[in-house]
Motif scaffolding. Structure first.
Motif, PDB file in Angstrom:
ATOM      1  N   MET A 100       1.689   2.244  -3.442  1.00 47.49           N
ATOM      2  CA  MET A 100       0.569   2.816  -4.190  1.00 47.49           C
ATOM      3  C   MET A 100       0.383   4.283  -3.850  1.00 47.49           C
ATOM      4  SD  MET A 100      -2.569   0.246  -4.222  1.00 47.49           S
ATOM      5  CE  MET A 100      -3.438   1.779  -3.904  1.00 47.49           C
ATOM      6  N   MET A 101       0.484   4.570  -2.564  1.00 52.59           N
ATOM      7  CA  MET A 101       0.308   5.951  -2.122  1.00 52.59           C
ATOM      8  C   MET A 101       1.390   6.838  -2.712  1.00 52.59           C
ATOM      9  SD  MET A 101      -1.932   7.336  -0.102  1.00 52.59           S
ATOM     10  CE  MET A 101      -2.200   9.029   0.401  1.00 52.59           C
TER      11      MET A 101
ATOM     12  N   TYR B 274       3.113 -14.016   9.512  1.00 52.31           N
ATOM     13  CA  TYR B 274       4.162 -14.697  10.258  1.00 52.31           C
ATOM     14  C   TYR B 274       4.047 -16.209  10.066  1.00 52.31           C
ATOM     15  CZ  TYR B 274       7.448 -15.615  14.028  1.00 52.31           C
ATOM     16  OH  TYR B 274       8.528 -16.022  14.748  1.00 52.31           O
ATOM     17  N   GLU B 275       2.832 -16.722  10.224  1.00 57.66           N
ATOM     18  CA  GLU B 275       2.631 -18.163  10.114  1.00 57.66           C
ATOM     19  C   GLU B 275       3.027 -18.669   8.737  1.00 57.66           C
ATOM     20  OE1 GLU B 275       0.336 -16.270  11.506  1.00 57.66           O
ATOM     21  OE2 GLU B 275       0.196 -17.078  13.548  1.00 57.66           O
TER      22      GLU B 275
ATOM     23  N   ALA C  63       0.523   7.516  -6.223  1.00 57.82           N
ATOM     24  CA  ALA C  63      -0.602   8.455  -6.322  1.00 57.82           C
ATOM     25  C   ALA C  63      -0.132   9.882  -6.070  1.00 57.82           C
ATOM     26  CB  ALA C  63      -1.698   8.072  -5.330  1.00 57.82           C
ATOM     27  N   ILE C  64       0.732  10.035  -5.086  1.00 62.89           N
ATOM     28  CA  ILE C  64       1.203  11.381  -4.769  1.00 62.89           C
ATOM     29  C   ILE C  64       2.133  11.891  -5.858  1.00 62.89           C
ATOM     30  CG2 ILE C  64       2.658  12.668  -3.132  1.00 62.89           C
ATOM     31  CD1 ILE C  64       1.176  11.300  -0.904  1.00 62.89           C
TER      32      ILE C  64
ATOM     33  N   ARG D   1      16.753 -15.711  12.704  1.00 57.69           N
ATOM     34  CA  ARG D   1      17.450 -15.473  13.957  1.00 57.69           C
ATOM     35  C   ARG D   1      17.104 -16.578  14.949  1.00 57.69           C
ATOM     36  NH1 ARG D   1      15.611 -10.146  15.118  1.00 57.69           N
ATOM     37  NH2 ARG D   1      16.861  -9.461  13.352  1.00 57.69           N
TER      38      ARG D   1
ATOM     39  N   SER E  35      13.170 -12.582  11.629  1.00 58.08           N
ATOM     40  CA  SER E  35      12.902 -13.084  12.968  1.00 58.08           C
ATOM     41  C   SER E  35      13.143 -14.591  13.038  1.00 58.08           C
ATOM     42  CB  SER E  35      11.439 -12.794  13.301  1.00 58.08           C
ATOM     43  OG  SER E  35      11.332 -12.076  14.475  1.00 58.08           O
TER      44      SER E  35
ATOM     45  N   VAL F 274       0.785  -1.230   0.000  1.00 55.04           N
ATOM     46  CA  VAL F 274       0.000   0.000   0.000  1.00 55.04           C
ATOM     47  C   VAL F 274       0.827   1.295   0.000  1.00 55.04           C
ATOM     48  CG1 VAL F 274      -1.791   1.295   1.187  1.00 55.04           C
ATOM     49  CG2 VAL F 274      -1.956  -1.171   1.016  1.00 55.04           C
ATOM     50  N   PRO F 275       1.885   1.383   0.818  1.00 55.17           N
ATOM     51  CA  PRO F 275       2.656   2.626   0.777  1.00 55.17           C
ATOM     52  C   PRO F 275       3.208   2.936  -0.603  1.00 55.17           C
ATOM     53  CG  PRO F 275       3.232   1.365   2.726  1.00 55.17           C
ATOM     54  CD  PRO F 275       2.337   0.488   1.900  1.00 55.17           C
TER      55      PRO F 275
ATOM     56  N   GLN G 248      14.704  -0.142   7.532  1.00 53.70           N
ATOM     57  CA  GLN G 248      14.077  -0.222   8.851  1.00 53.70           C
ATOM     58  C   GLN G 248      14.385  -1.497   9.608  1.00 53.70           C
ATOM     59  OE1 GLN G 248       9.975   0.592   9.148  1.00 53.70           O
ATOM     60  NE2 GLN G 248      10.163   2.700   8.434  1.00 53.70           N
ATOM     61  N   PHE G 249      14.949  -2.468   8.918  1.00 55.39           N
ATOM     62  CA  PHE G 249      15.177  -3.738   9.603  1.00 55.39           C
ATOM     63  C   PHE G 249      16.583  -3.796  10.171  1.00 55.39           C
ATOM     64  CE2 PHE G 249      11.776  -4.554   6.604  1.00 55.39           C
ATOM     65  CZ  PHE G 249      10.856  -5.201   7.415  1.00 55.39           C
ATOM     66  N   ALA G 250      16.795  -4.792  11.007  1.00 57.08           N
ATOM     67  CA  ALA G 250      18.129  -5.045  11.518  1.00 57.08           C
ATOM     68  C   ALA G 250      18.456  -6.481  11.168  1.00 57.08           C
ATOM     69  CB  ALA G 250      18.166  -4.834  13.026  1.00 57.08           C
TER      70      ALA G 250
ATOM     71  N   ARG H 194      20.153  -3.850   8.260  1.00 53.79           N
ATOM     72  CA  ARG H 194      19.591  -3.124   7.122  1.00 53.79           C
ATOM     73  C   ARG H 194      19.741  -3.998   5.873  1.00 53.79           C
ATOM     74  NH1 ARG H 194      23.402   0.141   6.636  1.00 53.79           N
ATOM     75  NH2 ARG H 194      22.488   1.696   5.229  1.00 53.79           N
TER      76      ARG H 194
END
Lengths: 345, 345
Positions: free
Chosen positions: A77-78, A223-224, A81-82, A259, A256, A74-75, A282-284, A286
């Motif tokens: 798409m936004m 997650y599953e 759009a912008i 790890r 996750s 979704v981000p 944003q992850f560790a 990166r």
DNA sequence: TCGAAGTGTCGAAGCGCTTAAACAGATGTC
DNA sequence: GACATCTGTTTAAGCGCTTCGACACTTCGA
């Protein structure tokens, strides 16, 4: 309401002169032009959009049709759009937002009512039912995503095949030999979503050239689902040292789970993501990621439409145009040389 | 292009009759109405939007102003935008997308040009500079978010204070006594973003009533930032057994870090998220979460505008209106009774 | 010196629609 | 039977703008 007649009176000219000053379609003396422009400013004049579109038969509006529900992140798409909106403004257009649930009728409505001069379609499917409508109405359009039949249409999309190939190359360069490609949910492939198929095709081609063994597995992004997918991958190919993830939702869970299973990234396994840089950061650790610019996608689509409208307005017949944006791979902390331990096969 | 005159000719009536059939503003005989309607269908007639807005002085367009960059979780913004669009269509309106970087001038432009009949403003700040423009132009508007001065305006927002209180109540009911509230980045609080302040205020109030000890910590939403925040929380208050997270980006990292630090959720610590249900469902364990409907936000804003336009059109003066949507807490797998081990203080 | 060409401005028609006012015909009222 | 009333329809006047063609004036070439 301030009208063109008010401006004309204020500047001591006729309203047609004001119109020509504003449109630049006829030569106007410097002196008159400045006088009119200052009257416009002083009175705070803005031409009435409806009157303009009625007289000029152009609304200066581009419709943007967004998918209602989507498997596209979704981000992104936004962002598109912008980007469409800001690019359109730069060309003097506004953007009308319509949702895909109006379907082909929506396109018909917008075009027939003269509400919009052109349409940007997002999330175009290979055999999209809105396309015949565009052709029938002679509506100018730009498609984000590649249609089956691009004749007389403008399309723009990421070069997903190149993106897939980049992933394969990067992991191959680092010495990895067994790779797992974690894709989208199976529904996406059943729909034959172009971006998913092209990515995996590009990856497969390059992987074969480079002599990689690889596995393509679907994953719903929860997650599953990710846990199940990973378990199967490790069971089938315990020697896997490289992962390519295309599903944004699966990234967090995958890291996750790796790890938890005692594998460190990038010492034991390397992970390449197909996602925007912002997310990769944003992850560790990166993430090394392959990205295409969503903004460019929106910008190019607008430029295509603006160009088509210009050509059509001069009585021309806009040619088809297909732009593929080249993706880039940014190396971060999630990929490293393949470990030395012998591959078990 | 099919015009009203074409329809009139086809149906054997005058064009005003067609207009009246379409608008329903005058009595028309059943017979004529049906004839006109079938002509409309047969010819595929759609009234020209510009001509309509010129003659009727109403464009049937609502402008939606979205923030360009935001600390609001992007998928939520998209959900609101789509809800606004579909709600608007239900009322016969289309939606024009404009970005906040046009600022107050954008509002002026849209209103003065008659492009839109009303404006929905997202991400309204407490003292927003677009509001004086709305008042000056007499533009009908609905604000998503609460403005400082709501006189003669319509606003709608989640009841963030109630959401905060719900979190406090739920954890208190489960016997937790030491709670950490992981909020947004400090910038959000410095800007005095209403939703952030109201949430923490609501939480604080209820926490005090229920005799909870709590800590409010800011967090930027990245992995590193969350790690730092969590480390400080555990250092300051090792007895913390309850977490409330408002920053969507911090949820994944927090769960990961808790697991790494040997704490199981919900046996050792409970986590309540302030986020949409869809997101809460994606983690393991599935998160107990407090949610407000983004769709309702968009729908209510549109209804407010449509109502204001109707009142204004009848010569009335729309009253102010402030709607707060009640949030709901859904219990999932991330919260449980506080552990029995004595709190260390 | 005259006509042609170029420059800057204006007048007016018309884009497709809405809506006030006029009108025609049916119906009711006394 | 004359008049008011109601219903259904039409006529016509714009809404604010663009744009074609006309026009006045200047400049230029022959």
């Amino acid at each position: 309401m301030v009208t063109i007649a008010d401006v004309a009176r204020h500047a001591g000219v006729s309203s047609s002169t004001v119109s020509y000053v504003l449109s630049g379609k006829r030569a106007i003396s410097e002196q008159t032009r400045l006088r009119v422009q200052s009257s416009v400013r002083e009175l705070g004049y803005h031409p009435h959009a409806g009157a303009r579109s009625l007289a000029a038969r152009r609304s200066h509006i581009i419709a943007l049709m967004v998918p209602l529900r989507t498997d596209v992140y979704v981000p992104v798409m936004m962002e598109i759009a912008i980007a469409v909106t800001t690019a359109a403004r730069r060309h003097g257009y506004d953007v009308l937002l319509i949702t895909n649930d109006e379907g082909p009728d929506g396109v018909r409505r917008i075009a027939a009512s003269g509400l919009a001069d052109g349409v940007v379609l997002m999330d175009v499917e290979l055999d999209d039912e809105r396309i015949p409508v565009l052709r029938a109405q002679g509506t100018q359009a730009a498609l984000i995503g590649l249609a089956d039949d691009g004749r007389e249409l403008s399309c723009v999309d990421h070069d997903f095949a190149a993106a897939g190939a980049l992933c394969a190359d990067h992991l191959a360069d680092l010495g990895h030999r067994e790779i797992a490609f974690i894709g989208y949910g199976s529904g996406v492939y059943h729909r034959h979503a172009g971006y998913a198929e092209r990515t995996i095709a590009g990856f497969r081609g390059r992987a074969e050239e480079r002599g990689l063994r690889f596995l393509h597995r679907t994953c719903e992004g929860t997650y599953e689902s990710t846990a199940g997918t990973l378990a199967r991958v490790l069971a089938d190919r315990p020697g896997t040292t490289g992962f390519v993830v295309q599903n944004e939702g699966a990234i967090g869970p995958l890291l996750s789970l790796l790890r938890t299973s005692g594998r460190t990234v990038p010492e034991d396994v390397s992970v390449v993501a197909l996602c925007q840089d912002q997310l990769a950061e944003q992850f560790a650790p990166r993430l090394t990621a392959v990205t295409g610019s969503a903004q460019d996608l929106g910008r190019v689509a607008v430029e295509q439409i603006v160009h088509r409208l210009a050509v059509a307005n001069d009585g021309g017949r806009p040619a088809d145009d297909r732009v593929l944006l080249t993706p880039a791979l940014t190396v971060r902390d999630s990929t490293g040389p393949a470990p030395n331990r012998p591959s078990p096969h």
